[in-house]
Design a protein around this motif. Structure first.
Motif, PDB file in Angstrom:
ATOM      1  N   GLN A 440     -14.870   2.352  -2.848  1.00 29.96           N
ATOM      2  CA  GLN A 440     -15.227   2.420  -1.340  1.00 29.96           C
ATOM      3  C   GLN A 440     -16.359   3.285  -1.076  1.00 29.96           C
ATOM      4  OE1 GLN A 440     -13.575   0.531   1.497  1.00 29.96           O
ATOM      5  NE2 GLN A 440     -12.708  -1.121  -0.032  1.00 29.96           N
ATOM      6  N   GLN A 442     -19.305   5.723   0.524  1.00 28.30           N
ATOM      7  CA  GLN A 442     -19.373   6.157   2.039  1.00 28.30           C
ATOM      8  C   GLN A 442     -20.215   5.033   3.174  1.00 28.30           C
ATOM      9  OE1 GLN A 442     -21.418  10.173   2.253  1.00 28.30           O
ATOM     10  NE2 GLN A 442     -21.186  10.113   4.542  1.00 28.30           N
ATOM     11  N   ARG A 445     -17.800   2.436   3.961  1.00 30.81           N
ATOM     12  CA  ARG A 445     -16.818   2.681   5.044  1.00 30.81           C
ATOM     13  C   ARG A 445     -17.632   3.108   6.241  1.00 30.81           C
ATOM     14  NH1 ARG A 445     -15.186   6.374   0.939  1.00 30.81           N
ATOM     15  NH2 ARG A 445     -16.483   8.156   1.774  1.00 30.81           N
ATOM     16  N   LYS A 446     -18.925   3.372   6.278  1.00 31.90           N
ATOM     17  CA  LYS A 446     -19.680   3.518   7.319  1.00 31.90           C
ATOM     18  C   LYS A 446     -20.126   2.294   8.144  1.00 31.90           C
ATOM     19  CE  LYS A 446     -24.451   4.740   8.758  1.00 31.90           C
ATOM     20  NZ  LYS A 446     -25.785   5.255   8.189  1.00 31.90           N
ATOM     21  N   ARG A 448     -18.104  -0.668   7.970  1.00 25.82           N
ATOM     22  CA  ARG A 448     -16.849  -0.983   8.367  1.00 25.82           C
ATOM     23  C   ARG A 448     -16.361  -0.205   9.741  1.00 25.82           C
ATOM     24  NH1 ARG A 448     -13.436   0.624   4.734  1.00 25.82           N
ATOM     25  NH2 ARG A 448     -13.516  -1.002   3.502  1.00 25.82           N
ATOM     26  N   LEU A 449     -16.590   1.058   9.709  1.00 24.40           N
ATOM     27  CA  LEU A 449     -16.435   1.648  10.993  1.00 24.40           C
ATOM     28  C   LEU A 449     -17.584   1.020  12.068  1.00 24.40           C
ATOM     29  CD1 LEU A 449     -15.098   4.342  12.380  1.00 24.40           C
ATOM     30  CD2 LEU A 449     -16.719   5.654  11.672  1.00 24.40           C
ATOM     31  N   THR A 492      -9.465  -1.885   3.911  1.00 25.64           N
ATOM     32  CA  THR A 492      -9.254  -0.420   3.986  1.00 25.64           C
ATOM     33  C   THR A 492      -8.184  -0.075   3.285  1.00 25.64           C
ATOM     34  OG1 THR A 492      -7.688  -0.685   6.000  1.00 25.64           O
ATOM     35  CG2 THR A 492     -10.011  -0.549   6.491  1.00 25.64           C
ATOM     36  N   ASP A 493      -7.132  -0.697   3.103  1.00 24.16           N
ATOM     37  CA  ASP A 493      -6.021  -0.274   2.184  1.00 24.16           C
ATOM     38  C   ASP A 493      -5.364  -1.491   2.033  1.00 24.16           C
ATOM     39  OD1 ASP A 493      -3.689   1.846   1.954  1.00 24.16           O
ATOM     40  OD2 ASP A 493      -2.760   0.215   3.099  1.00 24.16           O
ATOM     41  N   LYS A 733     -11.133   2.046  -6.299  1.00 18.53           N
ATOM     42  CA  LYS A 733     -11.527   2.173  -4.942  1.00 18.53           C
ATOM     43  C   LYS A 733     -12.118   3.544  -4.662  1.00 18.53           C
ATOM     44  CE  LYS A 733      -9.545   2.139  -0.164  1.00 18.53           C
ATOM     45  NZ  LYS A 733      -8.503   1.711   0.354  1.00 18.53           N
ATOM     46  N   THR A 734     -11.193   4.661  -5.243  1.00 16.14           N
ATOM     47  CA  THR A 734     -11.644   6.016  -5.040  1.00 16.14           C
ATOM     48  C   THR A 734     -12.504   6.598  -5.834  1.00 16.14           C
ATOM     49  OG1 THR A 734      -9.760   6.672  -6.279  1.00 16.14           O
ATOM     50  CG2 THR A 734      -9.223   6.536  -4.109  1.00 16.14           C
TER      51      THR A 734
END
Length: 763
Positions: A440, A442, A445-446, A448-449, A492-493, A733-734
């Motif tokens: 996932q 940056q 995540r960007k 998705r936000l 996300t989770d 993911k991390t």
């Protein structure tokens, strides 16, 4: 006067500033001096907040840069030999290397803290001689006193618990290891006493498990020694998470206070208190506010409990506190304005629980009239939630009352299913796959936000997710993996994603809690009856399947993991909530199968962490867990292959239940255990498909070919090659893209080499 106490406070900060500082430091974007200053600011802010809330006994030393067990190991210079430690105070970078690994050495094992979702770093003795290289509790005591004028309560993990949760010594010599530590603990207490400390909290949660007479005998000896070492320093032996079976022996320990959990004890601690009394010269630290869940305290009910306690203990010898450290709940509910009012008014996070502690102390000391307004508020909030339609879904309750109508067993035994599935999937021996998620980044995540904020349309967001999915399907094919996954870029989770799509869940914006290291999770709130609404994973999985001729796994999170990784309603049994979730997931499995997905992974990494601390309660829990999983999965046809994934945590405790799940393939995290898990298979046969994680995804290092090959070869000494799968030990993911691809290249190459050796051996 009844006083209040706090066992521990969340480290992460109201806006996860702790996490951000850590990750900036690890990335080289923050100098050590600046990092330490930021951490000090966070730490002092937390202490000041507790001071302003009116807490009488404020913990110091509960703050950590990573984990409290790692802190204790570093305090005693217990640095594994592979990290080339030269003695003296453990440097910050050495400290983090133990937790995260380095280019030269693998990280120490990580496992669950009792039956919570918090992970601790397992201390390693391995011939090391413990030495007090840093009196950590003293440092933090002095800091609080000098900078804030707080007479703090230093906290430290007790020697019995520390050794029992460590590794690297012969099991029958654990008492000798404890005795090595006793003089060091004595020195800590002596120096605290000289500095002016009045109380110290020594945490021994191991006493709330099923322990034997030898532990209690040693505990008596240890605490007699510690009390004699610093007679003017008051010691509170703190337990939590369960009741104390050997109540009389524990409360008779030669200390000044005993901390008991009156929330998760199922009434046993109160029964013992009434039956056997409590030493008049000791202080009872009574855990009456739930430190593990987020529901508002029923002040009226708790005051009744406190009245019963006060029939035995005087007000002067009673201290009100939470059932355990508030580490396990979010920081504050003040910012959660978007919640349904009926839910928002019924929750309490760490800050709100501190307020509850001071209210209860006042109510216990002065009578319920002193807090009558607050009592009525809590009663109204909890009653409104209970009477709401969210907790009265007639369809869900009908199905729960007629579970016998739902099939929960596979049609054929595993050997027959295996033959059918071999014909369907045509996989090579030692098939390679991953656990489910890919990085996932940056950018992910960007996007998705932006979508969540309404800055990106639904159509544009879905196109982006498809683009990432297509990219990683292509990467997996280039890597020559045998079974592919869509990558979970829309998630996300692994729990939050499903909760957002099921009825009965609510989601917070800022309610993060620490899972391990800087990894924070935002558990959903299961507040009502759980029900399926619409397909949750079908679109993304079917899209991925259209991009390749190879099998693509459908990816779901199992009912027990969703349960254990959520904040769960406390008005009905947890097993009933699990069955509600299972019935909802069952419909999702049906949707996947109906859309041509006949390899489905239903992950249950959290089964072991929910295991009760008491041996006598475990069988019922495991039976309920197995039933819920099979309720969700076991109805499928023989040609549908059911996978699951579990994280490593004392596998031998649940091996019979793993067998009972009757999955076709299970993957298990094991790389950090350095192969110890394999001893379980040497002693217990397992006759279904299995993938033991061959490299550690929690570390950024890229494993060497020899390392993965060695792990595979070791596994094949006790497992059938035809049943063995090759995979990382957890989701990716991390991790970063480069390290993910490079590590998987090595893994696939190791699989190919091993296949060649197997074929050569046959020839």
């Amino acid at each position: 006067m009844v006083k209040s106490s706090n066992i521990g406070y969340p480290r992460i900060g109201e806006n996860r500033e702790w996490k951000k500082a850590l990750e900036q430091y690890w990335a080289g974007k923050l100098e050590q001096k600046t990092f330490l200053k930021e951490m000090e600011t966070i730490r002092l802010t937390h202490l000041k907040k507790q001071q302003e809330k009116g807490i009488d006994f404020i913990p110091v030393g509960d703050f950590s840069f990573y984990d409290h067990m790692l802190d204790t190991a570093a305090m005693f210079g217990l640095v594994p030999k592979r990290f080339d430690y030269k003695g003296g105070e453990v440097s910050l970078d050495q400290y983090f290397s133990i937790a995260r690994g380095s280019k030269k050495a693998v990280a120490s094992e990580m496992t669950k803290w009792f039956n919570t979702n918090y992970h601790y770093i397992v201390p390693e003795f391995d011939g090391l001689t413990p030495t007090l290289v840093d009196n950590r509790p003293l440092r933090f005591y002095q800091e609080a006193k000098e900078k804030l004028g707080i007479q703090g309560k230093p906290v430290v993990i007790g020697p019995i618990t520390f050794v029992k949760l460590a590794k690297g010594y012969e099991e029958n010599k654990w008492q000798e290891v404890v005795q090595q530590l006793v003089p060091l603990y004595a020195q800590i207490l002596q120096e605290l006493s000289l500095a002016g400390a009045e109380w110290v909290q020594i945490e021994e949660p191991i006493l709330a498990t099923t322990i034997g007479a030898e532990e209690l005998v040693l505990c008596q000896t240890v605490y007699q020694t510690l009390k004699e070492a610093a007679p003017s320093l008051k010691i509170n032996v703190q337990t939590y998470f369960e009741s104390i079976d050997q109540y009389q022996q524990v409360v008779s320990l030669p200390v000044d206070g005993i901390g008991l959990d009156f929330v998760y004890d199922e009434g046993a601690n109160l029964t013992s208190l009434k039956k056997y009394g409590f030493p008049q010269e000791k202080v009872l630290f009574a855990g009456v506010v739930d430190g593990r869940n987020i529901w508002r305290n029923d002040l009226q009910r708790t005051l009744v409990l406190l009245d019963e306690i006060l029939d035995v203990v005087t007000k002067e010898n009673l201290v009100i506190q939470a059932s355990c450290s508030l580490l396990h709940v979010p920081v504050t509910a003040a910012n959660e304005k978007q919640l349904e009012p009926v839910v928002g008014e019924a929750i309490a996070f760490a800050d709100e629980k501190l307020t509850e502690l001071t209210l209860l102390a006042k109510g216990a000391a002065e009578g319920k009239e002193a807090i009558s307004f607050e009592i009525q508020e809590s009663t109204n909030a909890l009653t409104s939630l209970q009477k709401s339609s969210y907790r009265n879904n007639q369809d869900v309750q009908y199905n729960i009352n007629h579970l016998q109508t739902f099939a929960a067993e596979r049609q054929a035994a595993f050997p027959e299913r295996m033959a059918i599935q071999e014909s369907v999937f045509q996989l090579p021996i030692l098939p390679t796959t991953t656990i489910g998620s890919f990085p996932q980044t940056q950018e992910v995540r960007k996007q998705r936000l932006k979508w969540r904020k309404g800055e990106l349309s639904q159509e544009a967001y879905e196109q982006y997710i498809e683009q990432e999915t297509k990219k990683w399907i292509s990467i997996q094919e280039e890597l020559e993996l045998d079974v592919l996954v869509h990558g979970e870029f829309e998630r996300t989770d692994m729990v939050e994603y499903f909760g957002e799509k099921l009825a009965g869940f609510q989601f917070t914006k800022f309610a993060w809690v620490q899972s391990y290291g800087s990894r924070c999770v935002k558990p959903p709130i299961i507040f009502g009856d759980v029900a399926f609404q619409n397909p949750m994973t079908v679109k993304e999985t079917v899209y991925a399947k259209q991009l390749t001729s190879k099998p693509v796994k459908g990816m779901l999170t199992g009912p027990i993991t969703i349960l254990n990784w959520s904040f769960v309603r406390n008005d009905i049994k947890r097993s009933e909530v699990a069955n509600q979730i299972a019935l909802a997931l069952r419909k999702e499995v049906e949707e996947l199968v109906n859309n041509g997905i006949n390899m489905i992974q239903v992950d249950e990494p959290a089964i072991r962490e929910g295991l009760p601390l008491k041996q006598q309660k475990r069988e019922t829990y495991l039976q309920n867990a197995v039933y819920a999983f099979k309720l969700a999965t076991a109805f499928v046809e023989n040609d549908t292959q059911i996978h699951t994934h579990m994280c490593y945590a004392d596998f031998e405790d649940i091996i019979d239940s793993i067998e009972a799940l009757d999955v076709d393939v299970i993957s298990i995290e094991m790389s950090r255990s350095h192969g110890e898990l394999l001893t379980s298979f040497e002693e217990n046969s397992y006759d279904k498909g299995i993938g033991l994680g061959v490299y550690d995804i929690h570390s950024p290092r890229i494993p060497a070919l020899e390392e993965i090959t060695r792990n595979i070869d070791r596994a094949l000494q006790v497992l059938e090659p035809k049943l063995f799968w090759i995979n990382p030990d957890c989701g990716l993911k991390t991790r970063g893209e480069y390290e993910t691809i490079e590590a998987l290249k090595v893994m696939v190459e190791a699989a190919k080499e091993t296949r060649k050796k197997l074929f050569a051996a046959k020839v």
